[in-house]
Design a protein around this motif. Structure first.
Motif, PDB file in Angstrom:
ATOM      1  N   ARG A 120       0.831  -1.207   0.000  1.00 30.05           N
ATOM      2  CA  ARG A 120       0.000   0.000   0.000  1.00 30.05           C
ATOM      3  C   ARG A 120       0.865   1.256   0.000  1.00 30.05           C
ATOM      4  NH1 ARG A 120      -4.869  -1.129   4.418  1.00 30.05           N
ATOM      5  NH2 ARG A 120      -5.682  -3.042   3.469  1.00 30.05           N
ATOM      6  N   THR A 121       1.918   1.237   0.789  1.00 32.32           N
ATOM      7  CA  THR A 121       2.793   2.408   0.880  1.00 32.32           C
ATOM      8  C   THR A 121       3.444   2.719  -0.457  1.00 32.32           C
ATOM      9  OG1 THR A 121       3.264   1.785   3.178  1.00 32.32           O
ATOM     10  CG2 THR A 121       4.699   3.426   2.165  1.00 32.32           C
ATOM     11  N   VAL A 122       3.986   1.693  -1.108  1.00 37.50           N
ATOM     12  CA  VAL A 122       4.641   1.891  -2.402  1.00 37.50           C
ATOM     13  C   VAL A 122       3.624   2.352  -3.445  1.00 37.50           C
ATOM     14  CG1 VAL A 122       5.940   0.764  -4.248  1.00 37.50           C
ATOM     15  CG2 VAL A 122       6.457   0.228  -1.857  1.00 37.50           C
ATOM     16  N   SER A 123       2.407   1.820  -3.391  1.00 35.19           N
ATOM     17  CA  SER A 123       1.364   2.237  -4.323  1.00 35.19           C
ATOM     18  C   SER A 123       1.053   3.724  -4.178  1.00 35.19           C
ATOM     19  CB  SER A 123       0.093   1.411  -4.061  1.00 35.19           C
ATOM     20  OG  SER A 123      -1.000   1.925  -4.779  1.00 35.19           O
ATOM     21  N   ILE A 124       0.897   4.160  -2.940  1.00 36.12           N
ATOM     22  CA  ILE A 124       0.575   5.576  -2.697  1.00 36.12           C
ATOM     23  C   ILE A 124       1.740   6.469  -3.109  1.00 36.12           C
ATOM     24  CG2 ILE A 124       0.094   7.256  -0.876  1.00 36.12           C
ATOM     25  CD1 ILE A 124      -1.414   4.955   0.564  1.00 36.12           C
ATOM     26  N   GLU A 125       2.952   6.060  -2.792  1.00 36.23           N
ATOM     27  CA  GLU A 125       4.125   6.859  -3.163  1.00 36.23           C
ATOM     28  C   GLU A 125       4.302   6.933  -4.673  1.00 36.23           C
ATOM     29  OE1 GLU A 125       6.354   8.694  -1.350  1.00 36.23           O
ATOM     30  OE2 GLU A 125       4.888   8.391   0.240  1.00 36.23           O
ATOM     31  N   THR A 126       3.966   5.857  -5.359  1.00 40.63           N
ATOM     32  CA  THR A 126       4.124   5.843  -6.816  1.00 40.63           C
ATOM     33  C   THR A 126       3.039   6.670  -7.502  1.00 40.63           C
ATOM     34  OG1 THR A 126       5.071   3.612  -6.661  1.00 40.63           O
ATOM     35  CG2 THR A 126       4.334   4.341  -8.830  1.00 40.63           C
ATOM     36  N   GLY A 127       1.810   6.552  -7.019  1.00 43.06           N
ATOM     37  CA  GLY A 127       0.705   7.231  -7.674  1.00 43.06           C
ATOM     38  C   GLY A 127       0.601   8.711  -7.389  1.00 43.06           C
ATOM     39  N   MET A 128       1.161   9.162  -6.251  1.00 44.67           N
ATOM     40  CA  MET A 128       1.035  10.576  -5.866  1.00 44.67           C
ATOM     41  C   MET A 128       2.367  11.285  -6.108  1.00 44.67           C
ATOM     42  SD  MET A 128      -1.369  10.371  -2.463  1.00 44.67           S
ATOM     43  CE  MET A 128      -1.805  12.106  -2.633  1.00 44.67           C
ATOM     44  N   GLN A 129       2.366  12.223  -7.023  1.00 46.89           N
ATOM     45  CA  GLN A 129       3.580  12.932  -7.419  1.00 46.89           C
ATOM     46  C   GLN A 129       3.632  14.338  -6.828  1.00 46.89           C
ATOM     47  OE1 GLN A 129       4.892  10.093  -8.506  1.00 46.89           O
ATOM     48  NE2 GLN A 129       5.823  11.039 -10.294  1.00 46.89           N
ATOM     49  N   ASN A 130       4.814  14.891  -6.813  1.00 44.77           N
ATOM     50  CA  ASN A 130       4.986  16.304  -6.435  1.00 44.77           C
ATOM     51  C   ASN A 130       4.675  17.149  -7.670  1.00 44.77           C
ATOM     52  OD1 ASN A 130       5.780  18.818  -5.530  1.00 44.77           O
ATOM     53  ND2 ASN A 130       7.639  18.087  -4.549  1.00 44.77           N
ATOM     54  N   SER A 131       3.392  17.311  -7.932  1.00 44.81           N
ATOM     55  CA  SER A 131       2.961  17.986  -9.161  1.00 44.81           C
ATOM     56  C   SER A 131       3.350  19.460  -9.187  1.00 44.81           C
ATOM     57  CB  SER A 131       1.439  17.859  -9.312  1.00 44.81           C
ATOM     58  OG  SER A 131       1.053  16.507  -9.265  1.00 44.81           O
ATOM     59  N   ALA A 132       3.440  20.060  -8.011  1.00 50.87           N
ATOM     60  CA  ALA A 132       3.851  21.467  -7.970  1.00 50.87           C
ATOM     61  C   ALA A 132       5.270  21.639  -8.506  1.00 50.87           C
ATOM     62  CB  ALA A 132       3.751  21.998  -6.547  1.00 50.87           C
ATOM     63  N   LEU A 133       6.122  20.632  -8.273  1.00 53.44           N
ATOM     64  CA  LEU A 133       7.481  20.700  -8.822  1.00 53.44           C
ATOM     65  C   LEU A 133       7.454  20.675 -10.341  1.00 53.44           C
ATOM     66  CD1 LEU A 133      10.565  20.633  -8.459  1.00 53.44           C
ATOM     67  CD2 LEU A 133      10.404  18.138  -8.326  1.00 53.44           C
ATOM     68  N   ALA A 134       6.560  19.875 -10.906  1.00 51.35           N
ATOM     69  CA  ALA A 134       6.443  19.839 -12.372  1.00 51.35           C
ATOM     70  C   ALA A 134       6.048  21.201 -12.921  1.00 51.35           C
ATOM     71  CB  ALA A 134       5.422  18.777 -12.779  1.00 51.35           C
ATOM     72  N   VAL A 135       5.165  21.893 -12.205  1.00 49.19           N
ATOM     73  CA  VAL A 135       4.755  23.237 -12.633  1.00 49.19           C
ATOM     74  C   VAL A 135       5.937  24.201 -12.586  1.00 49.19           C
ATOM     75  CG1 VAL A 135       3.293  25.202 -12.052  1.00 49.19           C
ATOM     76  CG2 VAL A 135       2.365  22.881 -11.928  1.00 49.19           C
ATOM     77  N   VAL A 136       6.678  24.169 -11.486  1.00 47.26           N
ATOM     78  CA  VAL A 136       7.810  25.095 -11.320  1.00 47.26           C
ATOM     79  C   VAL A 136       8.895  24.817 -12.349  1.00 47.26           C
ATOM     80  CG1 VAL A 136       9.646  25.820  -9.747  1.00 47.26           C
ATOM     81  CG2 VAL A 136       7.320  25.489  -8.894  1.00 47.26           C
ATOM     82  N   LEU A 137       9.181  23.546 -12.620  1.00 50.99           N
ATOM     83  CA  LEU A 137      10.221  23.205 -13.596  1.00 50.99           C
ATOM     84  C   LEU A 137       9.808  23.654 -14.996  1.00 50.99           C
ATOM     85  CD1 LEU A 137      11.348  19.640 -12.435  1.00 50.99           C
ATOM     86  CD2 LEU A 137      12.494  21.829 -12.063  1.00 50.99           C
ATOM     87  N   ALA A 138       8.536  23.494 -15.331  1.00 53.50           N
ATOM     88  CA  ALA A 138       8.069  23.936 -16.653  1.00 53.50           C
ATOM     89  C   ALA A 138       8.236  25.448 -16.814  1.00 53.50           C
ATOM     90  CB  ALA A 138       6.607  23.522 -16.851  1.00 53.50           C
ATOM     91  N   ARG A 139       7.950  26.186 -15.753  1.00 59.29           N
ATOM     92  CA  ARG A 139       8.127  27.637 -15.810  1.00 59.29           C
ATOM     93  C   ARG A 139       9.600  28.018 -15.830  1.00 59.29           C
ATOM     94  NH1 ARG A 139       3.930  30.972 -13.734  1.00 59.29           N
ATOM     95  NH2 ARG A 139       5.520  32.204 -12.656  1.00 59.29           N
TER      96      ARG A 139
END
Length: 417
Positions: free
Chosen positions: A359-378
């Motif tokens: 369960r832990t690995v599933s949650i860690e894999t499915g939930m990303q630091n999406s805010a980082l993706a936004v900042v890197l794109a900018r």
């Protein structure tokens, strides 16, 4: 006379015993003194023993009163702190609602959140979130988990940086690039930009909300914290390399710019937080009580700001007719669904880990630091639409993760019944 002294001794001892045993303060009782004192050949010595006993009882009584008062004050302070922590935890648990509301607000009233996009505010917000994460980490956290459960950590990190990047690559090429080829000239760069944004989401480390979701799902919270920390630290190197490898010539992006941006918003803030925790632990502990809620609100603001920035183009008639918004939303949902599913099946069915670890690995894999993706794109100067998958991702993975955690928790409750 000796008889008179002997007669006085029991009366004095009894008086002391009654005074101490029934003190009006109501503190813990001291054992009553014996009703007779050892015989003494001299009157003065017997009286001295009684005086010393009285003085000793008085000192012990004062000591107990002070300790009881101090303990009562500590209990009251701990009670107030625990109530505040319970309130903060409850407010933090509404993280998916915060993100969803901010996204809706950004789409319906873009001007209300446009201030978030001004200057480097989004970068500063995310750096603050990462510093808050660092304040909860110690060097001991890494060493202990590696000693106690060494195999689960590399397995979780490999799922994080293996499943999600590959899934993002195939989903992006099959849905985003093919769907947006017929877009009008105004949206000519939409396909590659959205593809880059999805790749950035897939290559990002684990999100901070995964720790809370692991707690709700009755997973291994300690392992969740460690996996988030490890993937966050490794992201400084791994994320730029994976993005450059998967994007290739589809989108022009500088690997060095990605490395610099990742180090600035991940490695440096996390390191500063760990240093603060090491050299000012009381101050870091006091701040850490409020950082989860603050992080949830900051991530919600980042997502709402990005949605507001792209609302005019995404929700316009041309974009709606070309199917960009449905394509992006379906791609993001599919990406996180694959992450949750494969992140559970590989550790559980193939590697043979227990239910809590899977369960832990599933949650860690499915939930990303999406805010980082936004900042890197900018940070790399990409098309504004490249931020959109990250903004939608935060809403999607938060809702999916919370629903999955509630399912697991309810299933455990029924099995116990």
């Amino acid at each position: 006379s000796l008889d008179a002294a002997a007669a006085r001794r029991p009366q004095s001892s009894l008086g002391a015993a009654v005074i101490v045993d029934h003190h009006p303060c109501g503190v813990g009782r001291l054992p009553a003194l014996p009703l007779s004192a050892p015989p003494s050949p001299f009157v003065g010595e017997g009286d001295g023993n009684n005086v010393r006993r009285r003085l000793g009882c008085s000192r012990r009584l004062r000591s107990q009163v002070v300790c009881a008062s101090s303990s009562s004050a500590d209990d009251g302070g701990n009670g107030r702190r625990s109530k505040l922590d319970a309130v903060l935890s409850r407010l933090t648990s509404f993280f998916p609602i915060y993100v969803l509301c901010a996204a809706v607000l950004g789409a319906k009233a873009p001007g209300s959140l446009m201030w978030v996009n001004a200057g480097n505010r989004i970068t500063v917000m995310l750096a603050s979130v990462m510093m808050g994460t660092g304040m909860t980490l110690e060097k001991k956290d890494f060493t202990d988990a590696l000693v106690e459960n060494p195999a689960s950590v590399p397995a979780g990190v490999l799922c994080q940086f293996g499943i999600m990047p590959l899934a993002a690559f195939f989903i992006g090429r099959s849905i985003l690039l093919s769907t947006t080829t017929s877009v009008d000239p105004v949206m000519a760069g939409a396909g590659p930009a959205l593809f880059l944004g999805l790749i950035l989401v897939g290559c990002s480390p684990g999100g901070t909300a995964s720790n809370l979701v692991s707690l709700i799902a009755k997973a291994d919270v300690a392992l969740s914290v460690l996996l988030t920390a490890c993937s966050t630290v490794l992201a400084s190197v791994v994320t730029p390399l994976l993005v450059k490898l998967l994007v290739g010539s589809t989108v022009s992006v500088s690997g060095w710019a990605l490395c610099a941006a990742t180090a600035k918003v991940v490695l440096l803030p996390v390191g500063m937080g760990m240093l603060l925790n090491a050299y000012a632990p009381k101050f870091a502990a006091a701040l850490s009580r409020f950082t989860p809620l603050a992080s949830a609100l900051l991530v919600a603001l980042i997502c709402g700001g990005v949605v507001g920035q792209n609302a005019s183009s995404v929700l316009s008639g041309a974009a709606g007719s070309s199917g960009i918004l449905p394509a992006v939303l379906s791609s993001v949902l599919l990406l996180h669904t694959i992450g949750f599913l494969m992140g559970y099946l590989i550790p559980r069915r193939i590697l043979g880990y227990d239910e809590r670890t899977a369960r832990t690995v599933s949650i860690e894999t499915g939930m990303q630091n999406s805010a980082l993706a936004v900042v890197l794109a900018r940070s790399v100067g990409a098309h504004p639409l490249s931020c959109l998958p990250g903004a939608l991702s935060a809403t999607c993975h938060s809702c999916l993760g919370s629903a999955l955690a509630a399912f697991w928790r309810n299933r455990d409750g029924k099995s116990q019944d």
